[in-house]
Motif scaffolding. Sequence first.
Motif, PDB file in Angstrom:
ATOM      1  N   GLY B 138       0.821  -1.195   0.000  1.00  0.00           N
ATOM      2  CA  GLY B 138       0.000   0.000   0.000  1.00  0.00           C
ATOM      3  C   GLY B 138       0.861   1.254   0.000  1.00  0.00           C
ATOM      4  O   GLY B 138       2.092   1.177   0.094  1.00  0.00           O
ATOM      5  N   VAL B 139       0.205   2.395  -0.133  1.00  0.00           N
ATOM      6  CA  VAL B 139       0.909   3.680  -0.020  1.00  0.00           C
ATOM      7  C   VAL B 139       0.268   4.480   1.117  1.00  0.00           C
ATOM      8  O   VAL B 139      -0.931   4.335   1.397  1.00  0.00           O
ATOM      9  CB  VAL B 139       0.823   4.520  -1.318  1.00  0.00           C
ATOM     10  CG1 VAL B 139       1.510   3.821  -2.475  1.00  0.00           C
ATOM     11  CG2 VAL B 139      -0.621   4.842  -1.664  1.00  0.00           C
ATOM     12  N   ASP B 140       1.048   5.301   1.769  1.00  0.00           N
ATOM     13  CA  ASP B 140       0.557   6.171   2.827  1.00  0.00           C
ATOM     14  C   ASP B 140       1.234   7.527   2.721  1.00  0.00           C
ATOM     15  O   ASP B 140       2.437   7.601   2.448  1.00  0.00           O
ATOM     16  CB  ASP B 140       0.881   5.585   4.206  1.00  0.00           C
ATOM     17  CG  ASP B 140       0.064   4.342   4.486  1.00  0.00           C
ATOM     18  OD1 ASP B 140      -0.990   4.465   5.114  1.00  0.00           O
ATOM     19  OD2 ASP B 140       0.468   3.254   4.027  1.00  0.00           O
ATOM     20  N   ILE B 141       0.443   8.571   2.958  1.00  0.00           N
ATOM     21  CA  ILE B 141       1.023   9.919   2.960  1.00  0.00           C
ATOM     22  C   ILE B 141       0.937  10.504   4.363  1.00  0.00           C
ATOM     23  O   ILE B 141      -0.144  10.564   4.962  1.00  0.00           O
ATOM     24  CB  ILE B 141       0.300  10.850   1.968  1.00  0.00           C
ATOM     25  CG1 ILE B 141       0.376  10.269   0.545  1.00  0.00           C
ATOM     26  CG2 ILE B 141       0.902  12.258   2.001  1.00  0.00           C
ATOM     27  CD1 ILE B 141      -0.376  11.084  -0.501  1.00  0.00           C
ATOM     28  N   ASN B 142       2.108  10.891   4.890  1.00  0.00           N
ATOM     29  CA  ASN B 142       2.157  11.650   6.129  1.00  0.00           C
ATOM     30  C   ASN B 142       2.003  13.128   5.762  1.00  0.00           C
ATOM     31  O   ASN B 142       2.954  13.746   5.274  1.00  0.00           O
ATOM     32  CB  ASN B 142       3.512  11.452   6.829  1.00  0.00           C
ATOM     33  CG  ASN B 142       3.758  10.012   7.227  1.00  0.00           C
ATOM     34  OD1 ASN B 142       3.069   9.484   8.090  1.00  0.00           O
ATOM     35  ND2 ASN B 142       4.724   9.355   6.583  1.00  0.00           N
ATOM     36  N   GLY B 175      -4.154   7.029   2.532  1.00  0.00           N
ATOM     37  CA  GLY B 175      -3.599   5.687   2.369  1.00  0.00           C
ATOM     38  C   GLY B 175      -4.444   4.880   1.413  1.00  0.00           C
ATOM     39  O   GLY B 175      -5.636   5.158   1.236  1.00  0.00           O
ATOM     40  N   GLY B 176      -3.833   3.883   0.792  1.00  0.00           N
ATOM     41  CA  GLY B 176      -4.598   3.031  -0.116  1.00  0.00           C
ATOM     42  C   GLY B 176      -3.752   1.892  -0.634  1.00  0.00           C
ATOM     43  O   GLY B 176      -2.517   1.937  -0.551  1.00  0.00           O
ATOM     44  N   PHE B 230       5.207   8.252   2.032  1.00  0.00           N
ATOM     45  CA  PHE B 230       5.522   9.547   1.439  1.00  0.00           C
ATOM     46  C   PHE B 230       5.271  10.618   2.489  1.00  0.00           C
ATOM     47  O   PHE B 230       4.350  10.491   3.301  1.00  0.00           O
ATOM     48  CB  PHE B 230       4.621   9.814   0.231  1.00  0.00           C
ATOM     49  CG  PHE B 230       4.910   8.907  -0.934  1.00  0.00           C
ATOM     50  CD1 PHE B 230       5.762   9.314  -1.953  1.00  0.00           C
ATOM     51  CD2 PHE B 230       4.337   7.640  -1.010  1.00  0.00           C
ATOM     52  CE1 PHE B 230       6.041   8.475  -3.019  1.00  0.00           C
ATOM     53  CE2 PHE B 230       4.614   6.793  -2.078  1.00  0.00           C
ATOM     54  CZ  PHE B 230       5.459   7.210  -3.088  1.00  0.00           C
ATOM     55  N   ASP B 231       6.106  11.661   2.477  1.00  0.00           N
ATOM     56  CA  ASP B 231       5.890  12.815   3.346  1.00  0.00           C
ATOM     57  C   ASP B 231       5.393  13.968   2.474  1.00  0.00           C
ATOM     58  O   ASP B 231       5.859  14.148   1.345  1.00  0.00           O
ATOM     59  CB  ASP B 231       7.196  13.244   4.022  1.00  0.00           C
ATOM     60  CG  ASP B 231       7.680  12.219   5.047  1.00  0.00           C
ATOM     61  OD1 ASP B 231       6.921  11.265   5.341  1.00  0.00           O
ATOM     62  OD2 ASP B 231       8.815  12.378   5.538  1.00  0.00           O
ATOM     63  N   LEU B 232       4.445  14.733   3.005  1.00  0.00           N
ATOM     64  CA  LEU B 232       3.954  15.898   2.268  1.00  0.00           C
ATOM     65  C   LEU B 232       3.779  17.063   3.230  1.00  0.00           C
ATOM     66  O   LEU B 232       2.894  17.041   4.095  1.00  0.00           O
ATOM     67  CB  LEU B 232       2.609  15.571   1.587  1.00  0.00           C
ATOM     68  CG  LEU B 232       1.967  16.716   0.801  1.00  0.00           C
ATOM     69  CD1 LEU B 232       2.884  17.193  -0.332  1.00  0.00           C
ATOM     70  CD2 LEU B 232       0.611  16.292   0.234  1.00  0.00           C
TER      71      LEU B 232
END
Lengths: 354, 354
Positions: B138-142, B175-176, B230-232
């Motif tokens: 999965g992917v996750d963005i902080n 996230g997804g 990923f950080d944003l």
Amino acid sequence: MSSTEVKLSRLLILAQKFNNFYLTGLQKSDIRPFVVEGQQVGLVKSEVFKQLLKYPEVFCIRDCEQTKQGVVELNPAFRDYNERTEQLEKVLRNLRLEGLFPALQGWRDEYFEVKSEHRALLKMERAATPLFGVRKYGVDINGYVRHPTQGLCIWLQQRSNTKETWPGKWDNMVGGGLSVGFGIKETAIKEAAEEASIPSDLVKNLVSAGCVSFYFESRQGLFPNTEYVFDLELPVDFVPHNADGEVQAFELLPAKECVERVFTPDFKTTSAPVVIDFLIRHGHITADDVLDFTQIVELLHVPLQSLYTYKTRLELVQKQKQQQKKLTGNEDTNCNCDCLQSTKPTENGYKNGP
Amino acid sequence: MSSTEVKLSRLLILAQKFNNFYLTGLQKSDIRPFVVEGQQVGLVKSEVFKQLLKYPEVFCIRDCEQTKQGVVELNPAFRDYNERTEQLEKVLRNLRLEGLFPALQGWRDEYFEVKSEHRALLKMERAATPLFGVRKYGVDINGYVRHPTQGLCIWLQQRSNTKETWPGKWDNMVGGGLSVGFGIKETAIKEAAEEASIPSDLVKNLVSAGCVSFYFESRQGLFPNTEYVFDLELPVDFVPHNADGEVQAFELLPAKECVERVFTPDFKTTSAPVVIDFLIRHGHITADDVLDFTQIVELLHVPLQSLYTYKTRLELVQKQKQQQKKLTGNEDTNCNCDCLQSTKPTENGYKNGP
């Protein structure tokens, strides 16, 4: 094969190289926990414990029937820190004279404290720690610059040609081992001043960024290393210079060139994990670009702590036996793990590997 | 006990919780590789493969004499992707009707593609993947803000109460799961738009920051998960809002409060690794503050890839046997791993554990 794929393989091969012991060494040979006061503090290969058999008054090399595992135990009769230290050192000095282990030719008269769960057990000549697979901890600083035209750039140091280990190799900007009585960030700040003359107004920007763990083996022995990593952004016009004679040069490299440098034989193998981790955390090595990305990240954080769990396993087996006893009402063969001196060849507990 | 020590234990306990299968499940029971076309794509617990025994035309459950390991193999006679998919699905629909596995009550009519070394082997109902221990990605963005007065703040989302999994729980901002045909960053950008309405001029600042891996087990089954993180960094005045109905609220929390939220039962257990990794990488959880720091970092990156290596182990054993044959000149018992249907109880290859 695309250029991305080529890059991928190289990174994985490098990650496998600094984990050669974790990936293959652990499975290959007869390796035994090194136990002091009931706690596992190391791992000993057969070529080492065969020599230790000559010192039965210092080392108790036996099979534990409970864990079905051979262990190398420092004689539990030794009363305290000092006696353990002296007895071990006598053996090490003998082994050094015999010239069997290249590691001991680098004798430094510098001690490393062997601890377990925050209790100091003994101190050991630093050069001997690879023979006992004692976990070592260090700090590393990734010094970097956001360059207006070249983008992310990284400062590397070239180690002095007179250094005992990895002379002349390229390395992280600042690095050093943890010493007794110093905190982790405190050590990083001290090393930043000594190795690269980083002034306090810059070092205040130090950011703790985690740690990397790997398990490397060389001619010198075993290196189960954990490096606490710090990032330090530096102004474009700052140039580090060495203060303690341990560094012969510093060089600022754009991220891409830094990756290339890490792949050369001129780079210290055991410092590569720190650079790779930095480039991953800062988006310069990504999962879209690099095949086996997941595997590479896993190899930057191998489960060292789970390889030093003799005591936990022993307690688990004892608990299971007690439960069984309760269920069946039968007395079970009771091994209290005193020198059994079994003649049966023993198995190391890591046979099936990680 | 100091407050630091308290914090330490809580973090380690949490890291152990989302790795309950890695730390204890793997050792406990009879677990077998799930093999498709010679490649290990999953792990199956005994409660599952006991049911699969009823479908001998679909699953070949056997002992491999070479690796000394029981395996669950999808019938190698199935010709292609479609036949494998259909045959497996027939079994899954039956099992669903029988109502034995809670996981299958969450049937979504949504497929997950089971791949091996970049080759698609079959697709499987998404709800069934925990029964087969299939690795999920999965992917996750902080999403974070550098607040002028509150310092580092983190955006969290509260999952919709109507979601199939973890309804109403707090989660990472975005996230997804990875879907076929989408890149990793591409998926992150897509999810950022759908879940939090992040506009393209902000999402362009997305920084790839590595991945976390853990192995969790719940009533639903096994979750060997890898999350690409990923950080944003977001402007102080930006407020995310949901576009797809999967989120009921967003909240901006200072780092310290975010740590506390992660410890509550209102936080999705399998999203905790992403937040902890973020706080470690950004210097908010440090080795000086937290006991067992090293262990916690290792538990954010458990070696999942090394648990799915049936093929490699088989090849290794075959190579060793060939070498032995060369040395001794003897023919060795040759097992080509066709359904031996041995009656001897089998051992899983992970018995000695990680």
